[in-house]
Design a protein around this motif. Structure first.
Motif, PDB file in Angstrom:
ATOM      1  N   ILE A  20     -65.949 -51.866 -26.875  1.00 42.63           N
ATOM      2  CA  ILE A  20     -65.847 -53.394 -27.308  1.00 42.63           C
ATOM      3  C   ILE A  20     -67.270 -53.943 -26.869  1.00 42.63           C
ATOM      4  O   ILE A  20     -67.875 -54.395 -27.505  1.00 42.63           O
ATOM      5  CB  ILE A  20     -64.642 -53.898 -26.525  1.00 42.63           C
ATOM      6  N   ALA A  21     -67.237 -53.908 -25.395  1.00 46.30           N
ATOM      7  CA  ALA A  21     -68.579 -54.621 -24.798  1.00 46.30           C
ATOM      8  C   ALA A  21     -69.816 -53.904 -25.485  1.00 46.30           C
ATOM      9  O   ALA A  21     -70.712 -54.877 -25.866  1.00 46.30           O
ATOM     10  CB  ALA A  21     -68.480 -54.510 -23.476  1.00 46.30           C
ATOM     11  N   GLY A  22     -69.921 -52.894 -25.489  1.00 45.66           N
ATOM     12  CA  GLY A  22     -71.194 -51.885 -25.981  1.00 45.66           C
ATOM     13  C   GLY A  22     -71.497 -52.715 -27.448  1.00 45.66           C
ATOM     14  O   GLY A  22     -72.877 -53.012 -27.361  1.00 45.66           O
ATOM     15  N   PRO A  23     -70.725 -52.442 -28.763  1.00 42.45           N
ATOM     16  CA  PRO A  23     -71.385 -52.781 -29.702  1.00 42.45           C
ATOM     17  C   PRO A  23     -71.481 -54.273 -29.930  1.00 42.45           C
ATOM     18  O   PRO A  23     -72.427 -54.732 -30.695  1.00 42.45           O
ATOM     19  CB  PRO A  23     -70.321 -52.438 -30.657  1.00 42.45           C
ATOM     20  N   VAL A  24     -70.795 -55.126 -29.018  1.00 42.43           N
ATOM     21  CA  VAL A  24     -70.973 -56.630 -29.161  1.00 42.43           C
ATOM     22  C   VAL A  24     -72.578 -56.816 -28.494  1.00 42.43           C
ATOM     23  O   VAL A  24     -73.195 -57.718 -29.136  1.00 42.43           O
ATOM     24  CB  VAL A  24     -69.884 -57.342 -28.317  1.00 42.43           C
ATOM     25  N   LEU A  25     -72.595 -56.130 -27.488  1.00 41.65           N
ATOM     26  CA  LEU A  25     -74.052 -56.343 -26.618  1.00 41.65           C
ATOM     27  C   LEU A  25     -75.024 -55.783 -27.964  1.00 41.65           C
ATOM     28  O   LEU A  25     -76.154 -56.750 -28.132  1.00 41.65           O
ATOM     29  CB  LEU A  25     -74.174 -55.453 -25.577  1.00 41.65           C
ATOM     30  N   ALA A  26     -74.949 -54.776 -28.324  1.00 39.94           N
ATOM     31  CA  ALA A  26     -75.816 -54.145 -29.337  1.00 39.94           C
ATOM     32  C   ALA A  26     -75.954 -55.110 -30.567  1.00 39.94           C
ATOM     33  O   ALA A  26     -77.264 -55.341 -30.807  1.00 39.94           O
ATOM     34  CB  ALA A  26     -75.550 -52.791 -29.977  1.00 39.94           C
ATOM     35  N   PHE A 306     -52.262 -56.351 -17.347  1.00 38.54           N
ATOM     36  CA  PHE A 306     -51.233 -57.665 -16.954  1.00 38.54           C
ATOM     37  C   PHE A 306     -52.046 -58.938 -17.509  1.00 38.54           C
ATOM     38  O   PHE A 306     -51.054 -59.744 -17.583  1.00 38.54           O
ATOM     39  CB  PHE A 306     -51.167 -57.485 -15.404  1.00 38.54           C
ATOM     40  N   THR A 307     -53.351 -59.018 -17.682  1.00 35.12           N
ATOM     41  CA  THR A 307     -53.810 -60.282 -17.997  1.00 35.12           C
ATOM     42  C   THR A 307     -53.968 -60.136 -19.504  1.00 35.12           C
ATOM     43  O   THR A 307     -53.896 -61.415 -20.025  1.00 35.12           O
ATOM     44  CB  THR A 307     -55.277 -60.266 -17.408  1.00 35.12           C
ATOM     45  N   GLY A 308     -53.638 -59.175 -20.202  1.00 37.91           N
ATOM     46  CA  GLY A 308     -54.124 -59.148 -21.650  1.00 37.91           C
ATOM     47  C   GLY A 308     -55.311 -59.715 -22.358  1.00 37.91           C
ATOM     48  O   GLY A 308     -55.684 -60.346 -23.199  1.00 37.91           O
ATOM     49  N   GLN A 309     -56.327 -60.036 -21.081  1.00 37.03           N
ATOM     50  CA  GLN A 309     -57.630 -60.680 -21.276  1.00 37.03           C
ATOM     51  C   GLN A 309     -58.854 -59.448 -21.317  1.00 37.03           C
ATOM     52  O   GLN A 309     -59.948 -60.085 -21.310  1.00 37.03           O
ATOM     53  CB  GLN A 309     -57.940 -61.642 -20.309  1.00 37.03           C
ATOM     54  N   GLY A 310     -58.571 -58.330 -20.998  1.00 40.55           N
ATOM     55  CA  GLY A 310     -59.732 -57.120 -21.158  1.00 40.55           C
ATOM     56  C   GLY A 310     -60.781 -57.396 -22.235  1.00 40.55           C
ATOM     57  O   GLY A 310     -61.987 -57.442 -21.943  1.00 40.55           O
ATOM     58  N   THR A 311     -60.356 -57.321 -23.190  1.00 37.72           N
ATOM     59  CA  THR A 311     -60.958 -57.303 -24.348  1.00 37.72           C
ATOM     60  C   THR A 311     -61.924 -58.890 -24.669  1.00 37.72           C
ATOM     61  O   THR A 311     -63.072 -58.896 -24.725  1.00 37.72           O
ATOM     62  CB  THR A 311     -60.111 -57.545 -25.771  1.00 37.72           C
ATOM     63  N   SER A 312     -60.984 -59.707 -24.277  1.00 38.61           N
ATOM     64  CA  SER A 312     -61.820 -61.244 -24.460  1.00 38.61           C
ATOM     65  C   SER A 312     -62.878 -61.255 -23.476  1.00 38.61           C
ATOM     66  O   SER A 312     -63.951 -61.699 -24.011  1.00 38.61           O
ATOM     67  CB  SER A 312     -60.680 -62.102 -24.303  1.00 38.61           C
ATOM     68  N   ILE A 313     -62.681 -61.082 -22.206  1.00 40.75           N
ATOM     69  CA  ILE A 313     -63.800 -61.258 -21.413  1.00 40.75           C
ATOM     70  C   ILE A 313     -64.894 -60.319 -21.406  1.00 40.75           C
ATOM     71  O   ILE A 313     -65.959 -60.659 -21.175  1.00 40.75           O
ATOM     72  CB  ILE A 313     -63.332 -61.220 -19.854  1.00 40.75           C
ATOM     73  N   ALA A 314     -64.758 -59.022 -22.013  1.00 42.99           N
ATOM     74  CA  ALA A 314     -65.655 -58.222 -22.291  1.00 42.99           C
ATOM     75  C   ALA A 314     -66.625 -58.502 -23.528  1.00 42.99           C
ATOM     76  O   ALA A 314     -67.927 -58.564 -23.404  1.00 42.99           O
ATOM     77  CB  ALA A 314     -65.036 -56.631 -22.804  1.00 42.99           C
ATOM     78  N   ILE A 315     -66.028 -59.168 -24.488  1.00 47.17           N
ATOM     79  CA  ILE A 315     -66.506 -59.739 -25.436  1.00 47.17           C
ATOM     80  C   ILE A 315     -67.485 -60.792 -25.159  1.00 47.17           C
ATOM     81  O   ILE A 315     -68.736 -61.062 -25.359  1.00 47.17           O
ATOM     82  CB  ILE A 315     -65.769 -60.388 -26.802  1.00 47.17           C
TER      83      ILE A 315
END
Ligand SMILES: Cc1cc2nc3c(=O)[nH]c(=O)nc-3n(C[C@H](O)[C@H](O)[C@H](O)COP(=O)(O)OP(=O)(O)OC[C@H]3O[C@@H](n4cnc5c(N)ncnc54)[C@H](O)[C@@H]3O)c2cc1C
Length: 406
Positions: A20-26, A306-315
């Protein structure tokens, strides 16, 4: 509004991790003119996986990437969350919409669909992917980082960014062992697929006892169920890394004598070819960068599911880190700005599971289970926890996204 002040096409960036974070950064770094290479341990971008959410501020990033329509089209629209007893009898059925704090700015889609969308967006440009490889050594000099790869290749980059997840290799190489940074939340889970013999569609069924929870989820009309068997761990065993076989035996042991579909799930666990397991943990670091190396996403600040927010904060983190690199000549200044802008948002999201009254699908004690039953009873009476939802919505949206376009 922040403006991009420099555009240096000669700056080279190595990113470790293409999820997730890698390709958004790229994507953003390429757009700002950087020379980008991604190294990914897996043979390809992983396509499978459980549903993930894009919410709040991350929604804006996806919109700025031109992907909003595509992610909305992939929305799985879960309609029911049913809690059952040991005999499979429904105790409560609620709509996930009643629990969603962020309805208009919340999309849930299969993780593999999202990673593929991000990956596809970085094709056709100058972003290079190197699969089946990993960083082995990092040596920082005054003008760049010398990198040795497992494959034997070597390279020199102006900046190295770790987007390689909860058990980050980059973090290990630069900051040392993970233990001081990992905060275990006292649970372990096994995720895998099995045939949809429940006739379940567009939703999930959950069977909980104190300290153990079995969950089956069907994406749309899928013939496969995503299953999770999660259990509470003692402090001493929390964080212990087991081999896959040990994990299967441990899980089978914990779920012995479980009701509902648990025996069939344990059988499926033994046969699964897509078993994924881990502790439920957060990563908390006092700093996310050192010299010319910075971390982003789960590697720097995993919040746990538990937060359901891992993807969102990575983006969001990836967007801000790319923008700040484009805005500063000196990587240390860019990393400081990235951290200043992003840390309050990240920490507020990481704190969500620790709030009083915060509920989770996996609970440790009978008292917590009773509390959850009371919440369901009021939900079914139409008493939606508005005050709580307002707070969570505010946290999901609490970063005002800078603009970095020139
Ligand atoms: C069971 C489960 C359910 C979840 N549910 C949700 C949810 O509902 N909502 C939500 O928002 N989030 C959820 N998450 C969290 C979410 O998946 C992560 O927070 C998110 O994927 C973080 O993205 P990332 O790119 O930082 O790291 P990751 O997605 O972990 O990606 C790391 C990448 O780095 C690669 N890598 C690892 N080591 C190396 C190495 N040595 N060299 C090169 N590459 C390497 C990996 O192969 C992977 O591709 C869930 C997580 C789990 C485990």
């Amino acid at each position: 509004m922040q403006k991009m002040t420099t555009r240096d096409t000669s700056r080279s960036v190595l990113i470790s991790g293409a999820s997730i974070a890698g390709p958004v950064l790229a994507y953003w770094l390429n757009r700002y003119g950087f020379d980008v290479t991604l190294v990914e341990r897996a043979p390809a971008v992983r396509s499978g996986g459980y549903p993930i959410d894009i919410r709040g501020t991350a929604f804006d990033v996806v919109e700025r990437m031109g992907l909003l329509k595509a992610v909305q089209a992939a929305h799985i629209d879960s309609r029911t969350l049913t809690f059952v007893n040991a005999e499979g009898k429904s105790l409560a059925t609620i709509s996930p919409h009643d629990l969603a704090a962020n309805e208009e700015r919340d999309v849930e889609l299969p993780r593999g669909t999202l990673t593929t969308l991000f990956y596809d967006l970085t094709q056709g440009g100058t972003v290079r992917y190197s699969f089946n490889d990993s960083i082995e050594t990092l040596e920082e000099g005054s003008t760049g980082v010398e990198v040795g790869f497992k494959s034997g290749k070597r390279g020199r980059y102006d900046v190295v960014l770790g987007a390689d997840g909860l058990h980050s290799n980059t973090r290990q190489l630069v900051f040392g062992p993970e233990e001081p940074f990992r905060r275990d939340l006292g649970f372990t889970f096994s995720g895998f697929s099995m045939p949809n013999n429940l006739g379940l569609s567009h939703g999930a069924i959950i069977y909980s006892e104190a300290g153990r929870t079995a969950l089956a989820l069907a994406v749309g009309e899928s013939l496969e169920l995503s299953v999770m068997l999660a259990y509470a761990t003692e402090k001493t065993e929390s964080g212990m890394r087991l081999s896959p076989q040990e994990q299967i035996e441990r899980t089978a042991d914990v779920f012995r004598s479980g009701g509902w579909e648990v025996p069939r799930m344990v059988e499926a666990l033994r046969r699964a070819d897509d078993l994924y397991f881990d502790t439920v943990s957060q990563i908390r670091m006092p700093r996310w960068s050192k010299g010319r190396v910075a971390l982003v996403g789960d590697s720097a600040y995993a919040p746990s599911f538990f937060t359901g927010q891992g993807t969102s904060i990575a983006i969001v983190g990836a967007y801000v880190l790319a923008g700040e690199l484009a805005s500063h000549e000196n990587p240390a200044d860019a990393f400081a700005a990235y951290e200043r802008i992003t840390r309050p948002f990240v920490e507020a999201n990481q704190d969500l599971p620790f709030r009083k009254g915060g509920t989770s699908l996996i609970l440790r004690t009978q008292e917590e289970l009773d509390g959850r039953s009371r919440m369901f009873a009021s939900l079914m009476k139409g008493d939606v926890p508005k005050k709580d939802n307002d707070y969570v919505r505010q946290v999901h949206n609490s970063l005002l996204l800078p603009h970095y376009e020139r």
